[in-house]
Design a protein around this motif. Structure first.
Motif, PDB file in Angstrom:
ATOM      1  N   PRO A   1       0.820  -1.223   0.000  1.00 42.35           N
ATOM      2  CA  PRO A   1       0.000   0.000   0.000  1.00 42.35           C
ATOM      3  C   PRO A   1       0.848   1.264   0.000  1.00 42.35           C
ATOM      4  O   PRO A   1       0.330   2.344  -0.232  1.00 42.35           O
ATOM      5  CB  PRO A   1      -0.817  -0.121   1.292  1.00 42.35           C
ATOM      6  CG  PRO A   1      -0.026  -1.042   2.161  1.00 42.35           C
ATOM      7  CD  PRO A   1       0.634  -2.013   1.235  1.00 42.35           C
ATOM      8  N   TRP A   2       2.148   1.122   0.244  1.00 43.66           N
ATOM      9  CA  TRP A   2       3.042   2.288   0.273  1.00 43.66           C
ATOM     10  C   TRP A   2       3.761   2.514  -1.051  1.00 43.66           C
ATOM     11  O   TRP A   2       4.553   3.438  -1.167  1.00 43.66           O
ATOM     12  CB  TRP A   2       4.092   2.121   1.376  1.00 43.66           C
ATOM     13  CG  TRP A   2       3.543   1.735   2.706  1.00 43.66           C
ATOM     14  CD1 TRP A   2       2.309   2.063   3.219  1.00 43.66           C
ATOM     15  CD2 TRP A   2       4.165   0.927   3.699  1.00 43.66           C
ATOM     16  NE1 TRP A   2       2.138   1.520   4.463  1.00 43.66           N
ATOM     17  CE2 TRP A   2       3.261   0.810   4.795  1.00 43.66           C
ATOM     18  CE3 TRP A   2       5.412   0.302   3.798  1.00 43.66           C
ATOM     19  CZ2 TRP A   2       3.571   0.083   5.946  1.00 43.66           C
ATOM     20  CZ3 TRP A   2       5.713  -0.435   4.939  1.00 43.66           C
ATOM     21  CH2 TRP A   2       4.802  -0.530   6.001  1.00 43.66           C
TER      22      TRP A   2
ATOM     23  N   GLU B   1      -0.192  12.073  11.468  1.00 46.69           N
ATOM     24  CA  GLU B   1      -1.446  11.454  11.032  1.00 46.69           C
ATOM     25  C   GLU B   1      -1.624  10.114  11.754  1.00 46.69           C
ATOM     26  O   GLU B   1      -0.842   9.184  11.565  1.00 46.69           O
ATOM     27  CB  GLU B   1      -1.428  11.236   9.511  1.00 46.69           C
ATOM     28  CG  GLU B   1      -2.685  10.595   8.967  1.00 46.69           C
ATOM     29  CD  GLU B   1      -3.940  11.346   9.372  1.00 46.69           C
ATOM     30  OE1 GLU B   1      -4.705  10.801  10.209  1.00 46.69           O
ATOM     31  OE2 GLU B   1      -4.148  12.466   8.855  1.00 46.69           O
TER      32      GLU B   1
ATOM     33  N   ASP C   1      -4.505   8.222  11.595  1.00 47.03           N
ATOM     34  CA  ASP C   1      -5.453   7.380  10.885  1.00 47.03           C
ATOM     35  C   ASP C   1      -4.659   6.475   9.929  1.00 47.03           C
ATOM     36  O   ASP C   1      -3.930   6.967   9.064  1.00 47.03           O
ATOM     37  CB  ASP C   1      -6.447   8.234  10.098  1.00 47.03           C
ATOM     38  CG  ASP C   1      -7.448   7.400   9.324  1.00 47.03           C
ATOM     39  OD1 ASP C   1      -7.109   6.961   8.208  1.00 47.03           O
ATOM     40  OD2 ASP C   1      -8.556   7.183   9.846  1.00 47.03           O
ATOM     41  N   ALA C   2      -4.786   5.157  10.064  1.00 50.64           N
ATOM     42  CA  ALA C   2      -3.959   4.210   9.327  1.00 50.64           C
ATOM     43  C   ALA C   2      -4.125   4.341   7.809  1.00 50.64           C
ATOM     44  O   ALA C   2      -3.150   4.287   7.061  1.00 50.64           O
ATOM     45  CB  ALA C   2      -4.282   2.789   9.770  1.00 50.64           C
ATOM     46  N   LYS C   3      -5.353   4.532   7.344  1.00 53.03           N
ATOM     47  CA  LYS C   3      -5.581   4.632   5.903  1.00 53.03           C
ATOM     48  C   LYS C   3      -4.922   5.888   5.336  1.00 53.03           C
ATOM     49  O   LYS C   3      -4.280   5.850   4.270  1.00 53.03           O
ATOM     50  CB  LYS C   3      -7.086   4.644   5.615  1.00 53.03           C
ATOM     51  CG  LYS C   3      -7.406   4.673   4.123  1.00 53.03           C
ATOM     52  CD  LYS C   3      -8.912   4.616   3.874  1.00 53.03           C
ATOM     53  CE  LYS C   3      -9.202   4.646   2.370  1.00 53.03           C
ATOM     54  NZ  LYS C   3     -10.669   4.607   2.095  1.00 53.03           N
ATOM     55  N   LYS C   4      -5.039   6.985   6.047  1.00 57.35           N
ATOM     56  CA  LYS C   4      -4.414   8.223   5.585  1.00 57.35           C
ATOM     57  C   LYS C   4      -2.892   8.130   5.667  1.00 57.35           C
ATOM     58  O   LYS C   4      -2.180   8.717   4.842  1.00 57.35           O
ATOM     59  CB  LYS C   4      -4.944   9.400   6.398  1.00 57.35           C
ATOM     60  CG  LYS C   4      -6.419   9.703   6.138  1.00 57.35           C
ATOM     61  CD  LYS C   4      -6.924  10.872   6.992  1.00 57.35           C
ATOM     62  CE  LYS C   4      -8.389  11.160   6.725  1.00 57.35           C
ATOM     63  NZ  LYS C   4      -8.912  12.250   7.583  1.00 57.35           N
ATOM     64  N   GLN C   5      -2.392   7.385   6.657  1.00 56.39           N
ATOM     65  CA  GLN C   5      -0.946   7.144   6.726  1.00 56.39           C
ATOM     66  C   GLN C   5      -0.468   6.457   5.448  1.00 56.39           C
ATOM     67  O   GLN C   5       0.539   6.864   4.850  1.00 56.39           O
ATOM     68  CB  GLN C   5      -0.610   6.247   7.927  1.00 56.39           C
ATOM     69  CG  GLN C   5      -0.622   6.924   9.272  1.00 56.39           C
ATOM     70  CD  GLN C   5      -0.313   5.926  10.378  1.00 56.39           C
ATOM     71  OE1 GLN C   5      -0.027   4.757  10.130  1.00 56.39           O
ATOM     72  NE2 GLN C   5      -0.385   6.382  11.617  1.00 56.39           N
ATOM     73  N   ASP C   6      -1.191   5.409   5.033  1.00 55.79           N
ATOM     74  CA  ASP C   6      -0.808   4.674   3.828  1.00 55.79           C
ATOM     75  C   ASP C   6      -0.775   5.592   2.609  1.00 55.79           C
ATOM     76  O   ASP C   6       0.123   5.489   1.754  1.00 55.79           O
ATOM     77  CB  ASP C   6      -1.781   3.518   3.580  1.00 55.79           C
ATOM     78  CG  ASP C   6      -1.581   2.371   4.553  1.00 55.79           C
ATOM     79  OD1 ASP C   6      -0.559   2.359   5.269  1.00 55.79           O
ATOM     80  OD2 ASP C   6      -2.447   1.475   4.601  1.00 55.79           O
ATOM     81  N   GLU C   7      -1.751   6.483   2.499  1.00 54.40           N
ATOM     82  CA  GLU C   7      -1.810   7.394   1.351  1.00 54.40           C
ATOM     83  C   GLU C   7      -0.594   8.326   1.325  1.00 54.40           C
ATOM     84  O   GLU C   7      -0.003   8.576   0.269  1.00 54.40           O
ATOM     85  CB  GLU C   7      -3.105   8.207   1.402  1.00 54.40           C
ATOM     86  CG  GLU C   7      -4.363   7.363   1.174  1.00 54.40           C
ATOM     87  CD  GLU C   7      -5.641   8.129   1.447  1.00 54.40           C
ATOM     88  OE1 GLU C   7      -5.545   9.305   1.896  1.00 54.40           O
ATOM     89  OE2 GLU C   7      -6.739   7.569   1.231  1.00 54.40           O
TER      90      GLU C   7
END
Length: 533
Positions: free
Chosen positions: A334-335, A475, A477-483
């Motif tokens: 995802p990264w 950040e 939030d895990a999803k926003k971290q991935d982005e």
């Protein structure tokens, strides 16, 4: 370069097998490591991540660990000596960790908050009477965010970061907790502690002969009932030479060989041995200097050398014991992001870019790389670097190799490209684990990570990346971290900050007697479920 030509480097190496050891009990596993010596046993292992694998996670436990029970998904964080953790809602630099109760050190003393504070003091507080510089040297780069610590009660600690850092729990996978009672019992002497270490881990050290062997006995009273070792004992053998490791396996001296000789894979399989591999988060690149006097300060040179590498040919030479690398992480991560620069084999474009940068037959480019003979996850550095040497020669680049023993190479790494001892060296061939966002990306980027503070060996400086790093640390939030991490990796690849070659598969060859092995998608191994048939 052909696979046939390079694999002849191993020809004849197995003609003389190492002596066979006497038969051992069925419950004993003998492992041939790639290391030249036994890693330090004091809870701050040297010898890189392989040192943590063999004398870290065996004898000790961290507060936060990895789940190594699956071969199908990336290893995720799991509670270890800390049962839970949470960042403060009003102050994002404060983290509270609840500690596991009822855990005993190998010496019989209790694990508690005092042990955590003791471990931190001996590592990071230079004013503490327990401080030893070797602990700081081994751990500083892995816990860069840690700023302060305090005991709240016997089973609660608060750890503070220098600035908000949402990724902080990943760093704590490297903090192995040691027994203060054992340190006191041994006269407050760390040299004595290394001879009789005491952690809470699934294995207890029984004997150690430097450069020869370490014997570990199963901790049958281990606190995690699901991970009490099935084996009776684990014997670790440092054998840095690849052919010697394979010979040890074939001769019966070892039951498990890390990174076996690529040219013996078919022979091993034909003999009933299991050659195990999995695409683990571990990369084998060149970190390059971007200092003003380095040719790699020019992005055209960085891109050209990326395009000069025949990665598929390298995998062929290694008999499938690697996968091509097109970034710090694999494309399914995802990264990974969406880089516009495509890392591939295109020698014609490499020559064009070098010519545009001012290099050619009348002005050949010469670069020097620091490499190792072997070591933690270094795979097959002599063979692989000779392959790259010929790839570069094909596009008019002369690659010189300066070869170091693994720990000596790590010292050069800690000095940074700017270190006087690295004058004239513009490339560092160091394998890296990429199990978490900090290890995979952040530790290589930005001025705050330039050695000795971190591992930005090449002095990479990119304001766009640095702004994104600040955002991801703030950040939660895990999803926003991935982005955000995907945007960082996209920029990193587009700037060709590394010369990428392959990802490791954590290859190991196992005797058919070895059962219960799970090849996790991690650099680490859980020896607990393994048994000998």
């Amino acid at each position: 370069m052909s696979a046939r030509r390079l694999t002849t480097l191993f020809a004849g190496a197995l003609a003389t097998a190492l002596f066979a050891a006497p038969a051992l009990a069925q419950g004993t596993l003998r492992v041939a490591m790639t290391l030249a010596d036994i890693p330090l046993t004091d809870g701050a292992p040297d010898q890189g991540t392989e040192g943590v694998r063999f004398s870290g996670y065996t004898i000790y436990d961290p507060l936060v660990s990895f789940d190594l029970s699956s071969a199908d998904k990336a290893a995720e964080l799991r509670p270890a000596l800390a049962t839970e953790w949470k960042v403060d809602d009003t102050d994002k630099t404060k983290w509270v960790f609840k500690l596991r109760q009822g855990v005993k050190f190998h010496d019989g003393s209790d694990f508690n908050a005092d042990a955590v504070i003791f471990t931190l003091e001996r590592t990071f507080n230079k004013q503490s009477p327990t401080y030893d510089a070797s602990f700081n040297r081994q751990l500083q780069a892995y816990l860069p965010s840690l700023g302060n610590w305090r005991k709240i009660d016997d089973y609660t600690v608060e750890l503070g970061t220098k600035t908000p850092d949402s990724l902080f729990p990943y760093q704590l996978t490297r903090l192995l907790v040691v027994s203060p009672a054992q340190y006191e019992k041994l006269g407050r002497n760390w040299a004595a502690f290394r001879e009789k270490p005491s952690g809470t881990g699934p294995w207890k050290m029984e004997a150690l002969v430097p450069r020869q062997r370490m014997e570990l006995a199963a901790n049958k009273g281990y606190w995690d009932a699901a991970r009490v070792p099935k084996l009776d004992s684990l014997i670790l053998l440092p054998i840095p030479e690849v052919s010697a490791r394979t010979a040890a396996l074939l001769s019966g001296r070892a039951d498990w060989a890390e990174s076996p000789s690529p040219d013996t894979v078919e022979k091993l399989k034909g003999g009933g041995f299991v050659v195990s591999g999995n695409a683990i988060p571990h990369m084998w690149p060149y970190t390059v200097s971007q200092l003003p006097d380095s040719p790699f300060a020019d992005i055209r040179v960085r891109k050209a050398l990326n395009l000069a590498v025949d990665r598929d040919g390298m995998v062929e030479v290694l008999n499938g014991l690697a996968v091509p690398s097109v970034g710090n992480v694999t494309p399914d991560s995802p990264w990974f992001g969406t880089p516009s620069f495509k890392v591939k084999y295109d020698p014609d474009e490499a020559r064009r870019l070098l010519k545009e940068a001012g290099y050619g037959p009348d002005k050949p480019l010469t670069v020097k790389a620091a490499i190792s003979t072997a070591g933690s996850g270094q795979m097959y550095p002599l063979l692989m670097n000779e392959f790259i040497q010929e790839n570069f020669r094909d596009v008019g680049v002369n690659l010189q190799l300066e070869v170091f023993e693994w720990e000596a190479l790590r010292a050069r790494r800690r000095a940074g490209a700017q270190g006087p001892e690295n004058k004239g060296i513009t490339m560092l061939n160091n394998s890296w684990n990429s199990m978490d966002p900090y290890a995979a990306l952040l530790r290589f980027l930005g001025p705050g990570e330039i050695p000795p503070a971190g591992t930005n060996w090449g002095n990479i400086s990119d304001p766009e990346i640095e702004a994104l790093v600040d955002q991801v640390r703030n950040e939660f939030d895990a999803k926003k971290q991935d982005e955000l991490l995907a945007r960082i990796h996209t920029r990193h690849v587009d700037q060709a900050n590394f010369i990428w070659v392959v990802h490791d598969v954590g290859s190991r060859a196992l005797s058919p007697k070895v059962k219960g092995h799970v090849h996790a998608k991690s650099w680490f191994v859980d020896f607990s479920p393994i048994y000998m048939q």
